[in-house]
Design a protein around this motif. Structure first.
Motif, PDB file in Angstrom:
ATOM      1  N   VAL A  52       0.818  -1.188   0.164  1.00 53.35           N
ATOM      2  CA  VAL A  52       0.124   0.015  -0.013  1.00 53.35           C
ATOM      3  C   VAL A  52       0.897   1.229  -0.075  1.00 53.35           C
ATOM      4  N   HIS A  53       0.586   2.149  -0.970  1.00 52.84           N
ATOM      5  CA  HIS A  53       1.214   3.476  -0.778  1.00 52.84           C
ATOM      6  C   HIS A  53       0.325   4.731  -0.501  1.00 52.84           C
ATOM      7  N   THR A  54       0.656   5.566   0.064  1.00 52.09           N
ATOM      8  CA  THR A  54       0.151   6.710   0.611  1.00 52.09           C
ATOM      9  C   THR A  54       0.284   7.921  -0.445  1.00 52.09           C
ATOM     10  N   VAL A  55      -0.578   8.471  -0.916  1.00 52.89           N
ATOM     11  CA  VAL A  55      -0.424   9.803  -1.569  1.00 52.89           C
ATOM     12  C   VAL A  55      -1.232  10.893  -0.739  1.00 52.89           C
ATOM     13  N   ASN A  56      -0.483  11.945  -0.421  1.00 50.77           N
ATOM     14  CA  ASN A  56      -0.814  13.106   0.413  1.00 50.77           C
ATOM     15  C   ASN A  56      -1.551  13.986  -0.624  1.00 50.77           C
ATOM     16  N   VAL A  57      -2.554  14.011  -1.140  1.00 53.83           N
ATOM     17  CA  VAL A  57      -3.131  14.731  -2.213  1.00 53.83           C
ATOM     18  C   VAL A  57      -3.274  16.377  -1.639  1.00 53.83           C
ATOM     19  N   VAL A  58      -3.869  16.520  -0.385  1.00 49.97           N
ATOM     20  CA  VAL A  58      -4.276  17.790   0.386  1.00 49.97           C
ATOM     21  C   VAL A  58      -2.711  18.666   0.280  1.00 49.97           C
ATOM     22  N   ASN A  59      -1.714  18.224   0.543  1.00 53.14           N
ATOM     23  CA  ASN A  59      -0.518  18.847   0.811  1.00 53.14           C
ATOM     24  C   ASN A  59       0.050  19.069  -0.801  1.00 53.14           C
ATOM     25  N   ALA A  60      -0.223  18.252  -1.742  1.00 53.23           N
ATOM     26  CA  ALA A  60       0.330  18.651  -2.976  1.00 53.23           C
ATOM     27  C   ALA A  60      -0.334  19.500  -3.469  1.00 53.23           C
ATOM     28  N   LEU A  61      -1.660  19.763  -3.547  1.00 52.15           N
ATOM     29  CA  LEU A  61      -2.555  20.685  -4.064  1.00 52.15           C
ATOM     30  C   LEU A  61      -2.924  21.975  -3.223  1.00 52.15           C
ATOM     31  N   SER A  62      -2.337  21.931  -2.060  1.00 52.24           N
ATOM     32  CA  SER A  62      -2.746  22.852  -0.954  1.00 52.24           C
ATOM     33  C   SER A  62      -4.250  23.038  -0.783  1.00 52.24           C
ATOM     34  N   ILE A  63      -4.777  22.037  -0.465  1.00 57.22           N
ATOM     35  CA  ILE A  63      -6.386  22.210  -0.272  1.00 57.22           C
ATOM     36  C   ILE A  63      -6.555  21.519   0.995  1.00 57.22           C
ATOM     37  N   THR A  64      -8.036  21.748   1.514  1.00 60.58           N
ATOM     38  CA  THR A  64      -8.265  21.041   2.821  1.00 60.58           C
ATOM     39  C   THR A  64      -8.901  19.674   2.447  1.00 60.58           C
ATOM     40  N   LEU A  96       0.007  27.519 -13.499  1.00 59.62           N
ATOM     41  CA  LEU A  96      -0.193  27.329 -12.133  1.00 59.62           C
ATOM     42  C   LEU A  96      -0.761  25.920 -11.775  1.00 59.62           C
ATOM     43  N   LYS A  97      -1.052  25.069 -12.718  1.00 57.46           N
ATOM     44  CA  LYS A  97      -1.767  23.674 -12.504  1.00 57.46           C
ATOM     45  C   LYS A  97      -0.701  22.857 -11.908  1.00 57.46           C
ATOM     46  N   THR A  98      -1.120  22.157 -10.822  1.00 54.54           N
ATOM     47  CA  THR A  98      -0.503  21.036 -10.139  1.00 54.54           C
ATOM     48  C   THR A  98      -1.320  19.797 -10.378  1.00 54.54           C
ATOM     49  N   SER A  99      -0.428  18.902 -10.704  1.00 54.79           N
ATOM     50  CA  SER A  99      -0.893  17.472 -10.893  1.00 54.79           C
ATOM     51  C   SER A  99      -0.419  16.599  -9.972  1.00 54.79           C
ATOM     52  N   THR A 115      -8.196  13.017   6.404  1.00 52.52           N
ATOM     53  CA  THR A 115      -6.710  13.266   6.155  1.00 52.52           C
ATOM     54  C   THR A 115      -6.263  13.707   4.899  1.00 52.52           C
ATOM     55  N   GLY A 116      -7.316  13.679   3.837  1.00 54.60           N
ATOM     56  CA  GLY A 116      -6.846  14.046   2.513  1.00 54.60           C
ATOM     57  C   GLY A 116      -5.999  13.102   1.985  1.00 54.60           C
ATOM     58  N   GLN A 117      -5.642  12.002   2.058  1.00 58.39           N
ATOM     59  CA  GLN A 117      -5.008  11.020   1.667  1.00 58.39           C
ATOM     60  C   GLN A 117      -5.625  10.108   0.864  1.00 58.39           C
ATOM     61  N   LEU A 118      -4.982   9.447  -0.228  1.00 58.53           N
ATOM     62  CA  LEU A 118      -5.575   8.548  -0.981  1.00 58.53           C
ATOM     63  C   LEU A 118      -4.534   7.375  -0.918  1.00 58.53           C
ATOM     64  N   LEU A 119      -5.174   6.059  -0.969  1.00 55.49           N
ATOM     65  CA  LEU A 119      -4.198   4.959  -0.696  1.00 55.49           C
ATOM     66  C   LEU A 119      -4.270   4.186  -1.962  1.00 55.49           C
ATOM     67  N   LEU A 120      -3.094   3.860  -2.557  1.00 56.29           N
ATOM     68  CA  LEU A 120      -2.968   3.012  -3.607  1.00 56.29           C
ATOM     69  C   LEU A 120      -2.425   1.436  -3.333  1.00 56.29           C
ATOM     70  N   ARG A 121      -2.815   0.424  -3.876  1.00 51.67           N
ATOM     71  CA  ARG A 121      -2.389  -0.796  -3.414  1.00 51.67           C
ATOM     72  C   ARG A 121      -1.897  -1.256  -4.681  1.00 51.67           C
ATOM     73  N   GLU A 122      -0.632  -1.832  -4.841  1.00 53.72           N
ATOM     74  CA  GLU A 122      -0.059  -2.463  -6.073  1.00 53.72           C
ATOM     75  C   GLU A 122      -0.793  -3.620  -6.243  1.00 53.72           C
ATOM     76  N   PRO A 123      -0.401  -4.199  -7.564  1.00 52.95           N
ATOM     77  CA  PRO A 123      -1.220  -5.500  -7.949  1.00 52.95           C
ATOM     78  C   PRO A 123      -0.876  -6.688  -7.019  1.00 52.95           C
ATOM     79  N   PRO A 124      -1.792  -7.486  -6.719  1.00 50.78           N
ATOM     80  CA  PRO A 124      -1.217  -8.798  -5.881  1.00 50.78           C
ATOM     81  C   PRO A 124      -0.075  -9.489  -6.519  1.00 50.78           C
ATOM     82  N   LYS A 125       0.718 -10.333  -5.454  1.00 51.96           N
ATOM     83  CA  LYS A 125       1.726 -10.880  -6.303  1.00 51.96           C
ATOM     84  C   LYS A 125       1.383 -12.381  -6.063  1.00 51.96           C
TER      85      LYS A 125
END
Length: 224
Positions: A52-64, A96-99, A115-125
């Motif tokens: 599982v990987h955590t992507v902090n969307v709120v920090n990257a886009l400066s949103i709530t 000014l667009k941020t992706s 938390t404003g975070q998105l969780l990604l899970r890698e494909p099963p092994k």
């Protein structure tokens, strides 16, 4: 198993060897009672959950956190490629667009408005469990694995290091007193389980790796 310690020592020319081959998690059993199996044959398999990987969307886009879903380009359950856009802002000025891009290929597991975070899970092994012995299946453990049984000579060691392996046995010593040196390991030992004598030298380990020797069986070694 990385290390194995056995209290006692058994050597016999004729033994019935039975082994339980069990997956660490529930999976699919591929054999039936009575089936003959080879040592490298897969008898059961399962899928291990991906990392599982955590992507902090709120920090990257400066949103709530409460705004996170407004900027998402994906939904929970979507499969994405590495580098795919997960979210982006919508500024008045295009430069000014941020992706926010996916660091890995995987599946969107969840999005939190707390938390404003998105969780990604890698494909099963895939995890494949092999028979370990040239044997016959004597019992099936539904969803878990199987019990295999074979007859043969049995030599029990005291200490082992390394994963499970198998191969044809080859002698590299003429007596129990012989030391297993690099010079005793030949091209003919490639892919074999090599039996030495009293001691194995460090340079012999390097030579064994170079040749692709499956295993070394000796009286002892100097751990230093």
């Amino acid at each position: 198993m990385a290390h194995a310690y056995t209290p006692g020592l058994k050597v016999t020319a004729d033994a019935v060897v039975r082994r339980r081959r069990v997956l660490p998690i529930k999976g699919e059993v591929l054999v039936h009672v009575g089936d003959p199996v080879q040592a490298d044959q897969v008898v059961a398999r399962a899928l291990l959950p991906g990392k599982v990987h955590t992507v902090n969307v709120v920090n990257a886009l400066s949103i709530t956190p409460s705004e996170v879903r407004r900027f998402l380009k994906v939904e929970v359950g979507d499969t994405v490629a590495a580098g795919a856009v997960l979210a982006e802002n919508k500024p008045l000025l295009a430069f000014l667009k941020t992706s926010v891009k996916s660091p890995v290929a995987g599946r969107v597991e969840s999005v939190s408005e707390v938390t404003g975070q998105l969780l990604l899970r890698e494909p099963p092994k895939p995890l494949e469990l092999k028979a370990y012995l040239d044997a016959r299946v004597v019992e099936v453990l539904p969803g878990e694995g199987a019990v295999v049984e074979a007859s043969g000579a049995f030599v029990q060691g005291i200490f082992g290091v390394g994963p499970e392996t198998h191969g044809e046995i080859a002698m590299a010593a003429s007596s129990p007193e012989d030391e297993l040196t690099a010079g005793r390991l030949l091209e003919a030992h490639r892919g074999k389980v090599v039996v030495g004598g009293s001691l194995v030298k460090a340079e012999a380990f390097a030579r064994a790796r170079e040749l692709g020797v499956r295993a070394l069986v000796v009286g002892g070694m100097r751990d230093a």
